[in-house]
Scaffold this active site. Structure first.
Site, PDB file in Angstrom:
ATOM      1  N   ASP A 214       0.908  -1.152   0.000  1.00 57.92           N
ATOM      2  CA  ASP A 214       0.000   0.000   0.000  1.00 57.92           C
ATOM      3  C   ASP A 214       0.944   1.197   0.000  1.00 57.92           C
ATOM      4  OD1 ASP A 214      -1.456   2.290   0.900  1.00 57.92           O
ATOM      5  OD2 ASP A 214      -3.049   0.931   1.498  1.00 57.92           O
ATOM      6  N   HIS A 215       1.055   1.876  -1.132  1.00 60.19           N
ATOM      7  CA  HIS A 215       2.148   2.849  -1.237  1.00 60.19           C
ATOM      8  C   HIS A 215       2.009   4.003  -0.243  1.00 60.19           C
ATOM      9  CE1 HIS A 215      -0.476   5.235  -3.893  1.00 60.19           C
ATOM     10  NE2 HIS A 215       0.330   6.253  -3.681  1.00 60.19           N
TER      11      HIS A 215
ATOM     12  N   HIS B 213      -5.786   3.003   1.271  1.00 65.20           N
ATOM     13  CA  HIS B 213      -4.991   4.143   1.747  1.00 65.20           C
ATOM     14  C   HIS B 213      -5.633   4.867   2.939  1.00 65.20           C
ATOM     15  CE1 HIS B 213      -3.015   3.248  -1.907  1.00 65.20           C
ATOM     16  NE2 HIS B 213      -3.683   4.045  -2.707  1.00 65.20           N
TER      17      HIS B 213
HETATM   18  C1  BG6 Z   1      -3.605   4.988  -6.257  1.00 64.90           C
HETATM   19  C2  BG6 Z   1      -4.960   5.095  -6.893  1.00 64.90           C
HETATM   20  O1  BG6 Z   1      -3.532   3.866  -5.412  1.00 64.90           O
HETATM   21  O2  BG6 Z   1      -3.360   6.157  -5.481  1.00 64.90           O
HETATM   22  C3  BG6 Z   1      -5.044   6.334  -7.759  1.00 64.90           C
HETATM   23  O3  BG6 Z   1      -5.200   3.937  -7.669  1.00 64.90           O
HETATM   24  C4  BG6 Z   1      -4.671   7.558  -6.968  1.00 64.90           C
HETATM   25  O4  BG6 Z   1      -6.342   6.477  -8.316  1.00 64.90           O
HETATM   26  C5  BG6 Z   1      -3.344   7.348  -6.248  1.00 64.90           C
HETATM   27  O5  BG6 Z   1      -4.562   8.632  -7.876  1.00 64.90           O
HETATM   28  C6  BG6 Z   1      -3.043   8.498  -5.314  1.00 64.90           C
HETATM   29  O6  BG6 Z   1      -1.742   8.357  -4.837  1.00 64.90           O
HETATM   30  P1  BG6 Z   1      -0.891   9.633  -4.395  1.00 64.90           P
HETATM   31  O7  BG6 Z   1       0.393   9.051  -3.894  1.00 64.90           O
HETATM   32  O8  BG6 Z   1      -0.733  10.473  -5.635  1.00 64.90           O
HETATM   33  O9  BG6 Z   1      -1.696  10.311  -3.354  1.00 64.90           O
END
Ligand code: BG6
Length: 509
Positions: A183-184, A246
């Site tokens: 989960d980044h 997230h």
């Molecule tokens: C991803 C989603 O996991 O997270 C995207 O699939 C979203 O739709 C993105 O834009 C948002 O990530 P960050 O790091 O730009 O907030």
């Protein structure tokens, strides 16, 4: 610094967008930062036919995401490219995986990578189980001569049943300790800092409960629309795409109890308890406590912006939500009756992710102008992105006669730490997996527990046509119905600007 074993990173989905945009650039940064072990290789795997050199040209020498980096000298790119290889494989055909095991044996021999392998699944989810089966067929799941780890990209399941099935399927081929569910958001430095802010400072924790906190608000807004991902997004929607993973991870970090130790199991045990304490929604609650919306075409700063239904890959009568706001409770000793409000949306005025802790209003108004500010509360903002930092709002005396007060900001910005290199989320997470540290990866049981909370909402939306999807003009803060979620006189969402300390009730940027 932890020791990193010699190893090979195998990327399935090697010709895909994620590999080019995030994975290869992250490994490149690790290379430039001196974080790779002495013996290391990356093997891209997909169905397309590339020679090693053609693949290097694609993901290294012609990769705009690498070329844009300051470190992208000819010498660095050349040295890095020598670590990159390619193996063509029809990943759907589990009988063909011996070409991969042969190639890895050869590389392990030549490069002295000690039979240690990470398999990164950057493919559509429908291939996760097939790949795990193929790897097992040729013994690449075994940990006899070296170790074997599997990184699984999101989405992890489409609903509770499919997430459970995916867990079961993967566990037929790999042990839980070998599976790294990514989960980044957990790789973001500022998200990890929430853990430190809470548990490394003695001033916050005594206040961090129902006695002092009035409500918690989390916003993850994006300025962009669905971009080129309409096809995927239309069968996903904001609830699956952002909330189940997230946003609930952020909730867990805000709400968890202190772990007994700062290690993977202790931290993940406490996060699981938060998911298990989320008060389940009844169908009636869903109608009133969860608001969904979809962006419509409009003009933003004079430019025409396409509505969601006109985006490529999206059905023209789609009811997929691009915005969700919800109110819920965590039924445990610490958080009893404290409302949590979370919202996320695409095509909003600005890109911001932040956690806002609203403390209880003061009990007694001592000063002259105090009464008119009866609802003014101390607020702590933990800004995840952009303009990363922490902001505390508190009252001060206005200089001069009497005791007139005014709310002021005390803030810290990450970019004040000029000398500190802040790694990209993927970079940090890949390095952790290389070192066998699963702390920042989601465990199977908590992924299922998060789905358990989300699943009734998906079902209610599926079964009740009458639950509205509100339209909102692109470039605004979403449907106004979300304002009604927050009860209490003069209480509303914070309308954040891209600059942490720019206050304002409403801003379009
Ligand atoms: C991803 C989603 O996991 O997270 C995207 O699939 C979203 O739709 C993105 O834009 C948002 O990530 P960050 O790091 O730009 O907030």
């Amino acid at each position: 610094m932890k020791k990193t074993d010699n190893q090979v990173l195998v990327i399935f989905g090697a010709s895909g967008d994620l590999t080019e945009r995030k994975l290869i650039p992250s490994v490149y940064n690790l290379f430039c930062g001196g974080f790779l072990p002495e013996h290391y290789a990356v093997v891209g795997v997909s169905r397309s036919q590339f020679s090693d050199q053609e693949y290097r040209d694609k993901v290294v020498f012609n990769n705009e995401h690498l070329l844009a980096k300051e470190t992208a000298s000819e010498e660095n790119l050349k040295k890095f490219a020598d670590l990159v290889f390619y193996q063509s494989l029809d990943t759907k055909d589990v009988e063909k995986y011996s070409v991969l095991s042969d190639r890895l044996s050869q590389l392990d021999e030549e490069k002295e990578t000690n039979h240690n392998h990470i398999f990164y699944l950057a493919t559509p989810p429908s291939l996760y189980e097939v790949i795990a089966t193929g790897l097992e067929k040729v013994g690449l799941n075994k940990q006899e001569d070296g170790w074997s780890r599997l990184i699984v990209e999101k989405p992890f399941g489409y609903n509770l049943d499919s997430a459970k099935k995916l867990n079961q399927d993967l566990l037929c081929h790999f042990e839980e300790s070998q599976i790294y569910r990514i989960d980044h958001y957990l790789g973001k430095e500022t998200v990890q800092n929430m853990f430190v802010t809470r548990f490394a400072n003695s001033i916050f924790e005594p206040l961090w409960n129902r006695n002092y906190i009035h409500r918690v608000e989390i916003t993850a807004s994006e300025k962009v629309g669905v971009e080129k991902r309409g096809g995927y997004y239309d069968s996903s929607g904001a609830l699956r795409d952002m909330v189940q993973n997230h946003l609930l991870q952020l909730v867990a970090l805000v709400a968890m109890e202190p772990p007994v130790k700062p290690d993977a199991e202790s931290i993940r045990n406490e996060k699981l308890k938060v998911f298990q304490s989320l008060r389940p929604y009844s169908e009636d609650d869903i109608k009133t406590h969860v608001i969904r919306g979809q962006y419509m075409n409009s003009k933003v700063s004079g430019n025409r912006v396409t509505g969601y239904r006109d985006e490529p890959g999206v059905k023209e009568d789609s009811k997929t939500e691009t915005y969700v706001a919800m109110k819920f409770f965590i039924d445990n000793w610490r958080w009893a009756d404290v409302p949590f409000y979370i919202r996320t949306g695409k095509r909003m005025p600005t890109r911001v992710t932040e956690v806002v802790i609203h403390f209880r209003p003061r009990h007694h108004h001592l000063f002259a102008n105090d009464k008119s500010l009866a609802n003014q509360q101390n607020v702590l903002v933990l800004r995840i992105q952009p303009n990363e930092g922490i902001l505390l709002k508190f009252d001060m005396k206005i200089p001069g006669a009497g005791f007139n007060t005014e709310q002021v900001n005390m803030d810290f910005h990450y970019d004040d730490l000029t000398d500190v290199y802040v790694p990209d989320a993927y970079e940090r997470l890949i390095l952790d997996c290389m070192q066998g540290d699963a702390t920042l990866y989601a465990r199977g049981d908590s992924t299922e527990a998060a789905w358990e909370f989300i699943d009734p909402i998906l079902k209610a939306w599926e079964n009740n046509e009458e639950i509205p999807v509100y339209g909102y003009p692109a470039g605004t803060w979403g449907p106004e119905h979300a304002d009604d979620l927050i009860e209490g006189k003069n209480m509303m969402w914070r309308y954040p600007c891209s600059n942490l300390t720019d206050d304002g009730n409403y801003c379009e940027l």
